[in-house]
Scaffold this motif. Structure first.
Motif, PDB file in Angstrom:
ATOM      1  N   THR A 192      16.284   6.304  11.456  1.00  0.00           N
ATOM      2  CA  THR A 192      15.561   6.006  10.221  1.00  0.00           C
ATOM      3  C   THR A 192      16.552   5.638   9.121  1.00  0.00           C
ATOM      4  OG1 THR A 192      15.520   8.373   9.712  1.00  0.00           O
ATOM      5  CG2 THR A 192      13.578   7.454  10.768  1.00  0.00           C
ATOM      6  N   LEU A 193      16.185   4.626   8.348  1.00  0.00           N
ATOM      7  CA  LEU A 193      17.040   4.130   7.269  1.00  0.00           C
ATOM      8  C   LEU A 193      16.449   4.392   5.888  1.00  0.00           C
ATOM      9  CD1 LEU A 193      17.962   0.664   8.818  1.00  0.00           C
ATOM     10  CD2 LEU A 193      19.355   2.747   8.822  1.00  0.00           C
ATOM     11  N   ALA A 194      15.132   4.297   5.772  1.00  0.00           N
ATOM     12  CA  ALA A 194      14.489   4.467   4.467  1.00  0.00           C
ATOM     13  C   ALA A 194      13.012   4.747   4.678  1.00  0.00           C
ATOM     14  CB  ALA A 194      14.661   3.212   3.606  1.00  0.00           C
ATOM     15  N   ARG A 195      12.397   5.357   3.683  1.00  0.00           N
ATOM     16  CA  ARG A 195      10.948   5.502   3.674  1.00  0.00           C
ATOM     17  C   ARG A 195      10.312   4.187   3.223  1.00  0.00           C
ATOM     18  NH1 ARG A 195       9.234  11.157   0.743  1.00  0.00           N
ATOM     19  NH2 ARG A 195      10.284  12.614   2.164  1.00  0.00           N
ATOM     20  N   LEU A 196       9.185   3.841   3.832  1.00  0.00           N
ATOM     21  CA  LEU A 196       8.464   2.657   3.356  1.00  0.00           C
ATOM     22  C   LEU A 196       7.724   2.970   2.068  1.00  0.00           C
ATOM     23  CD1 LEU A 196       7.535  -0.282   3.843  1.00  0.00           C
ATOM     24  CD2 LEU A 196       5.546   0.669   5.017  1.00  0.00           C
ATOM     25  N   ASP A 197       7.146   4.173   1.976  1.00  0.00           N
ATOM     26  CA  ASP A 197       6.277   4.520   0.852  1.00  0.00           C
ATOM     27  C   ASP A 197       7.033   5.333  -0.192  1.00  0.00           C
ATOM     28  OD1 ASP A 197       3.501   3.654   1.922  1.00  0.00           O
ATOM     29  OD2 ASP A 197       4.363   4.819   3.555  1.00  0.00           O
ATOM     30  N   ALA A 198       6.708   5.062  -1.442  1.00  0.00           N
ATOM     31  CA  ALA A 198       7.258   5.874  -2.524  1.00  0.00           C
ATOM     32  C   ALA A 198       6.699   7.291  -2.431  1.00  0.00           C
ATOM     33  CB  ALA A 198       6.904   5.263  -3.874  1.00  0.00           C
ATOM     34  N   GLU A 199       7.467   8.249  -2.882  1.00  0.00           N
ATOM     35  CA  GLU A 199       7.051   9.647  -2.779  1.00  0.00           C
ATOM     36  C   GLU A 199       5.737   9.886  -3.512  1.00  0.00           C
ATOM     37  OE1 GLU A 199       8.991  14.110  -3.436  1.00  0.00           O
ATOM     38  OE2 GLU A 199      10.096  12.306  -4.011  1.00  0.00           O
ATOM     39  N   SER A 200       5.502   9.161  -4.607  1.00  0.00           N
ATOM     40  CA  SER A 200       4.279   9.360  -5.394  1.00  0.00           C
ATOM     41  C   SER A 200       3.025   8.939  -4.650  1.00  0.00           C
ATOM     42  CB  SER A 200       4.375   8.573  -6.705  1.00  0.00           C
ATOM     43  OG  SER A 200       4.569   7.180  -6.437  1.00  0.00           O
ATOM     44  N   ALA A 201       3.165   8.079  -3.635  1.00  0.00           N
ATOM     45  CA  ALA A 201       2.003   7.579  -2.899  1.00  0.00           C
ATOM     46  C   ALA A 201       1.811   8.267  -1.561  1.00  0.00           C
ATOM     47  CB  ALA A 201       2.141   6.065  -2.674  1.00  0.00           C
ATOM     48  N   GLU A 202       2.688   9.185  -1.196  1.00  0.00           N
ATOM     49  CA  GLU A 202       2.654   9.741   0.153  1.00  0.00           C
ATOM     50  C   GLU A 202       1.372  10.503   0.474  1.00  0.00           C
ATOM     51  OE1 GLU A 202       6.201  11.995   0.885  1.00  0.00           O
ATOM     52  OE2 GLU A 202       6.998  10.347   2.071  1.00  0.00           O
ATOM     53  N   ARG A 203       0.768  11.117  -0.524  1.00  0.00           N
ATOM     54  CA  ARG A 203      -0.403  11.945  -0.225  1.00  0.00           C
ATOM     55  C   ARG A 203      -1.598  11.109   0.216  1.00  0.00           C
ATOM     56  NH1 ARG A 203      -4.191  12.038  -4.225  1.00  0.00           N
ATOM     57  NH2 ARG A 203      -3.652  10.935  -6.153  1.00  0.00           N
ATOM     58  N   THR A 204      -1.578   9.800  -0.058  1.00  0.00           N
ATOM     59  CA  THR A 204      -2.710   8.951   0.315  1.00  0.00           C
ATOM     60  C   THR A 204      -2.386   8.065   1.509  1.00  0.00           C
ATOM     61  OG1 THR A 204      -2.013   7.274  -1.292  1.00  0.00           O
ATOM     62  CG2 THR A 204      -3.598   8.929  -2.040  1.00  0.00           C
ATOM     63  N   VAL A 205      -1.328   8.394   2.263  1.00  0.00           N
ATOM     64  CA  VAL A 205      -0.970   7.624   3.462  1.00  0.00           C
ATOM     65  C   VAL A 205      -1.125   8.537   4.675  1.00  0.00           C
ATOM     66  CG1 VAL A 205       0.779   6.191   4.565  1.00  0.00           C
ATOM     67  CG2 VAL A 205       0.726   6.376   2.076  1.00  0.00           C
ATOM     68  N   PRO A 206      -1.883   8.113   5.686  1.00  0.00           N
ATOM     69  CA  PRO A 206      -2.115   8.987   6.839  1.00  0.00           C
ATOM     70  C   PRO A 206      -0.947   9.072   7.802  1.00  0.00           C
ATOM     71  CG  PRO A 206      -3.249   6.918   7.136  1.00  0.00           C
ATOM     72  CD  PRO A 206      -2.686   6.890   5.753  1.00  0.00           C
ATOM     73  N   ASP A 207       0.043   8.202   7.650  1.00  0.00           N
ATOM     74  CA  ASP A 207       1.236   8.226   8.490  1.00  0.00           C
ATOM     75  C   ASP A 207       2.460   8.499   7.626  1.00  0.00           C
ATOM     76  OD1 ASP A 207      -0.321   7.289  10.642  1.00  0.00           O
ATOM     77  OD2 ASP A 207       0.087   5.205  10.123  1.00  0.00           O
ATOM     78  N   ARG A 208       3.502   9.039   8.250  1.00  0.00           N
ATOM     79  CA  ARG A 208       4.832   8.988   7.639  1.00  0.00           C
ATOM     80  C   ARG A 208       5.471   7.707   8.156  1.00  0.00           C
ATOM     81  NH1 ARG A 208       7.998  14.212   9.013  1.00  0.00           N
ATOM     82  NH2 ARG A 208       6.718  14.199  10.898  1.00  0.00           N
ATOM     83  N   ARG A 209       5.827   6.804   7.272  1.00  0.00           N
ATOM     84  CA  ARG A 209       6.268   5.468   7.673  1.00  0.00           C
ATOM     85  C   ARG A 209       7.711   5.237   7.223  1.00  0.00           C
ATOM     86  NH1 ARG A 209       1.126   1.852   5.768  1.00  0.00           N
ATOM     87  NH2 ARG A 209       1.867   2.515   3.707  1.00  0.00           N
ATOM     88  N   TYR A 210       8.507   4.746   8.157  1.00  0.00           N
ATOM     89  CA  TYR A 210       9.929   4.547   7.908  1.00  0.00           C
ATOM     90  C   TYR A 210      10.360   3.161   8.371  1.00  0.00           C
ATOM     91  CZ  TYR A 210       9.841   9.650   7.613  1.00  0.00           C
ATOM     92  OH  TYR A 210       9.542  10.950   7.271  1.00  0.00           O
ATOM     93  N   LEU A 211      11.381   2.636   7.725  1.00  0.00           N
ATOM     94  CA  LEU A 211      12.096   1.469   8.223  1.00  0.00           C
ATOM     95  C   LEU A 211      13.255   2.002   9.053  1.00  0.00           C
ATOM     96  CD1 LEU A 211      12.031  -0.650   4.968  1.00  0.00           C
ATOM     97  CD2 LEU A 211      10.442  -0.717   6.898  1.00  0.00           C
ATOM     98  N   ALA A 212      13.390   1.517  10.269  1.00  0.00           N
ATOM     99  CA  ALA A 212      14.348   2.110  11.201  1.00  0.00           C
ATOM    100  C   ALA A 212      15.003   1.025  12.044  1.00  0.00           C
ATOM    101  CB  ALA A 212      13.646   3.130  12.099  1.00  0.00           C
ATOM    102  N   ARG A 213      16.092   1.414  12.738  1.00  0.00           N
ATOM    103  CA  ARG A 213      16.839   0.455  13.531  1.00  0.00           C
ATOM    104  C   ARG A 213      17.257   1.102  14.841  1.00  0.00           C
ATOM    105  NH1 ARG A 213      20.860  -2.105   9.891  1.00  0.00           N
ATOM    106  NH2 ARG A 213      19.011  -3.281   9.288  1.00  0.00           N
ATOM    107  N   SER A 214      17.305   0.277  15.881  1.00  0.00           N
ATOM    108  CA  SER A 214      17.745   0.765  17.184  1.00  0.00           C
ATOM    109  C   SER A 214      19.245   1.045  17.161  1.00  0.00           C
ATOM    110  CB  SER A 214      17.423  -0.257  18.278  1.00  0.00           C
ATOM    111  OG  SER A 214      18.058  -1.489  18.003  1.00  0.00           O
ATOM    112  N   ALA A 215      19.705   1.863  18.099  1.00  0.00           N
ATOM    113  CA  ALA A 215      21.107   2.283  18.111  1.00  0.00           C
ATOM    114  C   ALA A 215      22.063   1.110  18.273  1.00  0.00           C
ATOM    115  CB  ALA A 215      21.330   3.299  19.231  1.00  0.00           C
ATOM    116  N   ASP A 216      21.635   0.051  18.988  1.00  0.00           N
ATOM    117  CA  ASP A 216      22.521  -1.107  19.172  1.00  0.00           C
ATOM    118  C   ASP A 216      22.472  -2.071  17.996  1.00  0.00           C
ATOM    119  OD1 ASP A 216      20.042  -2.270  19.464  1.00  0.00           O
ATOM    120  OD2 ASP A 216      20.300  -2.793  21.582  1.00  0.00           O
ATOM    121  N   GLY A 217      21.613  -1.765  17.006  1.00  0.00           N
ATOM    122  CA  GLY A 217      21.520  -2.608  15.824  1.00  0.00           C
ATOM    123  C   GLY A 217      20.721  -3.875  16.009  1.00  0.00           C
ATOM    124  N   GLU A 218      20.107  -4.058  17.194  1.00  0.00           N
ATOM    125  CA  GLU A 218      19.422  -5.309  17.496  1.00  0.00           C
ATOM    126  C   GLU A 218      17.995  -5.357  16.957  1.00  0.00           C
ATOM    127  OE1 GLU A 218      20.702  -8.024  18.961  1.00  0.00           O
ATOM    128  OE2 GLU A 218      22.638  -7.011  18.850  1.00  0.00           O
TER     129      GLU A 218
END
Length: 313
Positions: free
Chosen positions: A17-43
């Motif tokens: 995981t690299l970053a959260r997609l959602d701002a902390e202020s909006a998290e209570r209205t999102v049914p998922d925890r959503r992240y921007l992420a990358r594979s180990a090989d960077g591809e």
């Protein structure tokens, strides 16, 4: 997009995981925890989602798998579902994307009327296709709308249902935006249905137009007032009968009646291309993409061990 917090998972499946997609202020209205992420090989850079804390992971995984099998225009494509029984996850291909609340923050306030109308038309088309296949979103909210360079995408299909058992009042459940809940669904008197989705879409358009989901009628732009107000009717019978009918309302140009001419029904207009996003929103999408391109995978750290005591000579 927000920086990771201490309680965020550093790894989800094979992705860092690299970053959260959602701002902390909006998290209570999102049914998922959503992240921007990358594979180990960077591809591969992906959007990866996992259940909220306290959600039923098995039900959430079933809904995620259902979303993976959907192939609808305007819907975020879920490419894989994995994980364990206690910690499932899904991935979607990464493209620059901003949840609608972040779009308004980037723009500095409510969006122009023509932009909101274009967003609404695309989302109504998506709901039309979904409802034709018997699929109900059940948790449409501003955070579920992802704005991309190619247009808006609906996300979180089915994830909300994992937090809302049948026959239970949905008001106050985590992951649900209370301003987007139709009265009959909030009370538990009716299960999620197409007319509830229309109420929620009206709330989303109200949010995009005014900055909040429960506006006064006078706050809405004149050209959107009828369509949005009808969606927000407390009685389901007073709402548009379908997403296709709402699409016609959104595509209809504003008309000033001429008293000298006999009244006649207006022809159904062809869908108009959506208005381009304002420059500040485009810049925010570009900034997210640039940040991810420059982001490096965290360096693997050696596990902390207590140093051995040294002899004192």
């Amino acid at each position: 997009m927000d920086r990771l917090q201490q309680d965020d998972p550093p790894l989800i499946g094979p992705f860092t995981t690299l970053a959260r997609l959602d701002a902390e202020s909006a998290e209570r209205t999102v049914p998922d925890r959503r992240y921007l992420a990358r594979s180990a090989d960077g591809e591969r850079t992906v959007l990866v989602g996992c259940p909220r804390v306290g959600a039923d992971p098995s039900r959430w995984a079933l809904e995620a798998e259902g979303a993976r099998r959907l192939a609808l225009p305007g819907l975020l494509t879920v490419t894989e579902v994995g994980g364990t029984a206690g910690f499932p996850w899904y991935t979607a291909p990464y493209t620059p994307m901003l949840p609608l609340p972040t779009v308004l923050a980037a723009y500095g306030g409510p969006l122009p009327e023509d932009v909101v109308r274009g967003l609404g038309a695309v989302l109504a088309q998506t709901l039309t296709a979904a409802h034709a296949q018997g699929v109900v979103h059940g948790g449409l909210s501003p955070a579920a709308v992802l704005v991309t360079p190619g247009g808006p995408l609906l996300s979180c299909f089915g994830a909300v249902r994992a937090a809302a058992p049948a026959g239970v009042a949905r008001a106050g459940l985590p992951g649900l935006d209370p301003g987007c809940l139709a009265p009959e669904e909030a009370s538990g008197a009716a299960p999620p249905g197409p007319l509830g989705d229309l109420f929620a879409l009206g709330s989303v358009l109200a949010f995009a137009s005014t900055g909040h989901t429960v506006p006064e009628r006078s706050e809405l732009p004149p050209g959107l007032r009828e369509a949005v107000a009808r969606c927000l009717a407390r009685d389901p019978a007073d709402r548009p009968r379908s997403a296709a009918e709402l699409l016609s309302l959104l595509n209809a140009p504003a008309r000033v009646p001429d008293p000298r001419l006999p009244s006649s029904p207006a022809p159904t207009p062809a869908p108009a291309p959506p208005a381009p996003m304002p420059g500040r929103v485009v810049a925010a999408l570009a900034a997210q993409s640039a940040w991810l391109l420059a982001a490096e995978l965290p360096t693997t750290r050696e596990p902390f061990t207590t140093p051995s005591p040294q002899k004192v000579h």
